[in-house]
Motif scaffolding. Structure first.
Motif: not given
Length: 82
Positions: A7, A9, A18, A21, A52-53, A56, A71-72, A75
């Motif tokens: 991604w 940042t 962020c 992705f 994710l989009e 974040f 993010v980690k 996920v």
């Protein structure tokens, strides 16, 4: 299939954001510069990228390490539910 997630940042007025992705198939995951995760289908991959989009999109971070860890964690939590 194992995908390497990446991604962008970028700085903003309220902190780091962020976005953008992406998931790239990989045979050699690199968890230092991204997050590797096993995803069964393209539909699941696309769903994760949308999540994710969405998640974040509005979040801001004070530094790049917090952004990466955020993010980690998202996920890995998602992968544990699958």
């Amino acid at each position: 299939m194992i995908y390497q997630l990446g991604w962008s940042t970028l700085p903003g007025l309220r902190g780091l954001a962020c976005s953008d992705f992406r998931a790239t198939p990989t045979a050699s995951p690199d968890n230092e510069r991204g997050v590797a995760v096993e995803i069964s289908t393209e539909e699941q991959r696309d769903t994760l990228l949308r999540q994710l989009e969405n998640y974040f999109g509005a979040k801001r971070f004070t530094n790049a390490a917090d952004a990466f860890d955020g993010v980690k964690a998202f996920v890995l939590e998602h992968a544990a539910k699958q």
